[in-house]
Write a protein that holds these residues in place. Sequence first.
Motif, PDB file in Angstrom:
ATOM      1  N   LYS A  78       0.869  -1.270  -0.012  1.00 49.64           N
ATOM      2  CA  LYS A  78      -0.085   0.014   0.065  1.00 49.64           C
ATOM      3  C   LYS A  78       0.723   1.253  -0.013  1.00 49.64           C
ATOM      4  N   ARG A  79       0.587   2.183  -0.845  1.00 50.51           N
ATOM      5  CA  ARG A  79       1.385   3.556  -0.739  1.00 50.51           C
ATOM      6  C   ARG A  79       0.523   4.289   0.167  1.00 50.51           C
ATOM      7  N   PRO A  80       1.712   4.717   1.268  1.00 55.48           N
ATOM      8  CA  PRO A  80       1.409   5.510   2.161  1.00 55.48           C
ATOM      9  C   PRO A  80       0.418   6.839   1.942  1.00 55.48           C
ATOM     10  N   GLY A  81      -0.698   7.174   2.743  1.00 57.02           N
ATOM     11  CA  GLY A  81      -1.107   8.392   2.573  1.00 57.02           C
ATOM     12  C   GLY A  81      -2.317   8.620   1.416  1.00 57.02           C
ATOM     13  N   ILE A  82      -2.423   7.590   0.687  1.00 59.25           N
ATOM     14  CA  ILE A  82      -3.493   7.647  -0.412  1.00 59.25           C
ATOM     15  C   ILE A  82      -4.115   6.120  -0.561  1.00 59.25           C
ATOM     16  N   ASP A  83      -5.108   6.073  -1.235  1.00 64.99           N
ATOM     17  CA  ASP A  83      -5.748   4.541  -1.438  1.00 64.99           C
ATOM     18  C   ASP A  83      -5.130   4.073  -2.606  1.00 64.99           C
ATOM     19  N   MET A  84      -4.114   3.630  -2.849  1.00 63.53           N
ATOM     20  CA  MET A  84      -3.298   3.010  -3.889  1.00 63.53           C
ATOM     21  C   MET A  84      -2.489   1.947  -3.559  1.00 63.53           C
ATOM     22  N   SER A  85      -2.583   0.667  -4.173  1.00 61.18           N
ATOM     23  CA  SER A  85      -1.735  -0.216  -3.836  1.00 61.18           C
ATOM     24  C   SER A  85      -0.997  -0.893  -5.038  1.00 61.18           C
ATOM     25  N   SER A  86      -0.058  -1.479  -5.123  1.00 63.35           N
ATOM     26  CA  SER A  86       0.612  -2.289  -5.992  1.00 63.35           C
ATOM     27  C   SER A  86       0.411  -3.752  -5.756  1.00 63.35           C
ATOM     28  N   THR A  87       0.232  -4.501  -6.821  1.00 63.59           N
ATOM     29  CA  THR A  87      -0.124  -5.908  -6.653  1.00 63.59           C
ATOM     30  C   THR A  87       0.798  -6.528  -7.373  1.00 63.59           C
ATOM     31  N   PHE A  88       1.431  -7.608  -6.903  1.00 69.61           N
ATOM     32  CA  PHE A  88       2.631  -8.362  -7.766  1.00 69.61           C
ATOM     33  C   PHE A  88       2.265  -9.565  -7.827  1.00 69.61           C
ATOM     34  N   GLU A  89       2.491 -10.406  -8.637  1.00 66.96           N
ATOM     35  CA  GLU A  89       2.554 -12.070  -8.813  1.00 66.96           C
ATOM     36  C   GLU A  89       3.933 -12.629  -8.246  1.00 66.96           C
ATOM     37  N   VAL A  90       4.137 -13.320  -7.535  1.00 68.79           N
ATOM     38  CA  VAL A  90       5.093 -13.969  -7.016  1.00 68.79           C
ATOM     39  C   VAL A  90       5.431 -15.187  -7.827  1.00 68.79           C
ATOM     40  N   GLN A  91       6.695 -15.248  -8.402  1.00 68.13           N
ATOM     41  CA  GLN A  91       6.973 -16.559  -9.307  1.00 68.13           C
ATOM     42  C   GLN A  91       8.224 -16.804  -8.942  1.00 68.13           C
ATOM     43  N   GLY A  92       8.452 -17.641  -8.054  1.00 73.47           N
ATOM     44  CA  GLY A  92       9.947 -17.871  -7.599  1.00 73.47           C
ATOM     45  C   GLY A  92      10.393 -16.848  -6.694  1.00 73.47           C
ATOM     46  N   ASP A  93      11.590 -16.241  -7.260  1.00 72.35           N
ATOM     47  CA  ASP A  93      12.169 -14.982  -6.556  1.00 72.35           C
ATOM     48  C   ASP A  93      12.010 -13.901  -7.214  1.00 72.35           C
ATOM     49  N   VAL A  94      10.863 -13.640  -8.384  1.00 72.68           N
ATOM     50  CA  VAL A  94      10.562 -12.505  -9.152  1.00 72.68           C
ATOM     51  C   VAL A  94       9.003 -12.241  -8.741  1.00 72.68           C
ATOM     52  N   LEU A  95       8.987 -10.833  -8.804  1.00 70.93           N
ATOM     53  CA  LEU A  95       7.787 -10.374  -8.776  1.00 70.93           C
ATOM     54  C   LEU A  95       7.436  -9.611  -9.743  1.00 70.93           C
ATOM     55  N   MET A  96       6.115  -9.435 -10.354  1.00 68.99           N
ATOM     56  CA  MET A  96       5.620  -8.832 -11.317  1.00 68.99           C
ATOM     57  C   MET A  96       4.187  -8.539 -11.367  1.00 68.99           C
ATOM     58  N   SER A  97       4.041  -7.296 -11.859  1.00 70.38           N
ATOM     59  CA  SER A  97       2.225  -6.861 -11.876  1.00 70.38           C
ATOM     60  C   SER A  97       1.867  -7.464 -13.136  1.00 70.38           C
ATOM     61  N   SER A  98       0.747  -7.702 -13.406  1.00 68.49           N
ATOM     62  CA  SER A  98      -0.005  -8.144 -14.715  1.00 68.49           C
ATOM     63  C   SER A  98       0.472  -7.377 -15.863  1.00 68.49           C
ATOM     64  N   GLN A  99       0.894  -6.134 -15.733  1.00 69.95           N
ATOM     65  CA  GLN A  99       1.210  -5.333 -16.775  1.00 69.95           C
ATOM     66  C   GLN A  99       2.756  -5.641 -17.193  1.00 69.95           C
ATOM     67  N   MET A 100       3.471  -5.704 -16.273  1.00 73.82           N
ATOM     68  CA  MET A 100       4.944  -6.071 -16.711  1.00 73.82           C
ATOM     69  C   MET A 100       4.835  -7.503 -17.064  1.00 73.82           C
ATOM     70  N   LYS A 101       4.033  -8.310 -16.768  1.00 71.88           N
ATOM     71  CA  LYS A 101       4.038  -9.767 -17.241  1.00 71.88           C
ATOM     72  C   LYS A 101       3.855  -9.741 -18.662  1.00 71.88           C
ATOM     73  N   GLY A 102       2.982  -8.764 -19.403  1.00 72.88           N
ATOM     74  CA  GLY A 102       2.751  -8.568 -20.563  1.00 72.88           C
ATOM     75  C   GLY A 102       3.691  -8.131 -21.564  1.00 72.88           C
ATOM     76  N   ASN A 103       4.840  -7.664 -20.838  1.00 75.52           N
ATOM     77  CA  ASN A 103       5.885  -7.069 -21.732  1.00 75.52           C
ATOM     78  C   ASN A 103       6.722  -7.963 -22.404  1.00 75.52           C
ATOM     79  N   LYS A 104       7.421  -7.468 -23.444  1.00 74.35           N
ATOM     80  CA  LYS A 104       8.261  -8.401 -24.345  1.00 74.35           C
ATOM     81  C   LYS A 104       9.813  -8.686 -23.167  1.00 74.35           C
ATOM     82  N   VAL A 105       9.968 -10.037 -23.223  1.00 73.56           N
ATOM     83  CA  VAL A 105      11.212 -10.607 -22.604  1.00 73.56           C
ATOM     84  C   VAL A 105      11.997 -11.019 -23.583  1.00 73.56           C
ATOM     85  N   GLU A 106      13.240 -10.601 -22.915  1.00 67.23           N
ATOM     86  CA  GLU A 106      14.733 -10.821 -24.032  1.00 67.23           C
ATOM     87  C   GLU A 106      15.667 -11.715 -23.220  1.00 67.23           C
ATOM     88  N   LYS A 107      16.407 -12.336 -23.771  1.00 68.62           N
ATOM     89  CA  LYS A 107      17.496 -13.182 -23.161  1.00 68.62           C
ATOM     90  C   LYS A 107      18.545 -12.243 -22.960  1.00 68.62           C
TER      91      LYS A 107
END
Length: 112
Positions: free
Chosen positions: A67-96
């Motif tokens: 939760k972001r302090p002071g306002i009604d806003m939160s970030s939600t991450f999906e935990v996959q092993g040792d990596v966390l990503m929002s659904s938006q980040m998961k939709g981005n291009k992945v490079e090696k």
Amino acid sequence: MFVFDGDKLHTGMGDAGLKKGGKILGCGSGRIFVWDGKACEAHENHFGQWDHAATECKLDGATFTAKRPGIDMSSTFEVQGDVLMSSQMKGNKVEKAASFADAKSKLATFKH
């Protein structure tokens, strides 16, 4: 934003972070969240001055919410092993990326 998942480099818009043991570092909602499994702080850079405030974070199964302090806003991450990503980040291009130096050169040419 960027995060590594092994040799996969995720770049682009969205929230991302890392999990090491019971600790989490997540970047989202304009803040850097640091959670030790019990207490959570949100950090923000204001023109070279770092501010921090206690906030609410929760790990529920494979979902981390900060939760972001002071306002009604939160970030939600999906935990996959040792990596966390929002659904938006998961939709981005992945490079090696063979190494950190290789990733830095890819990030230098990144266009969003």
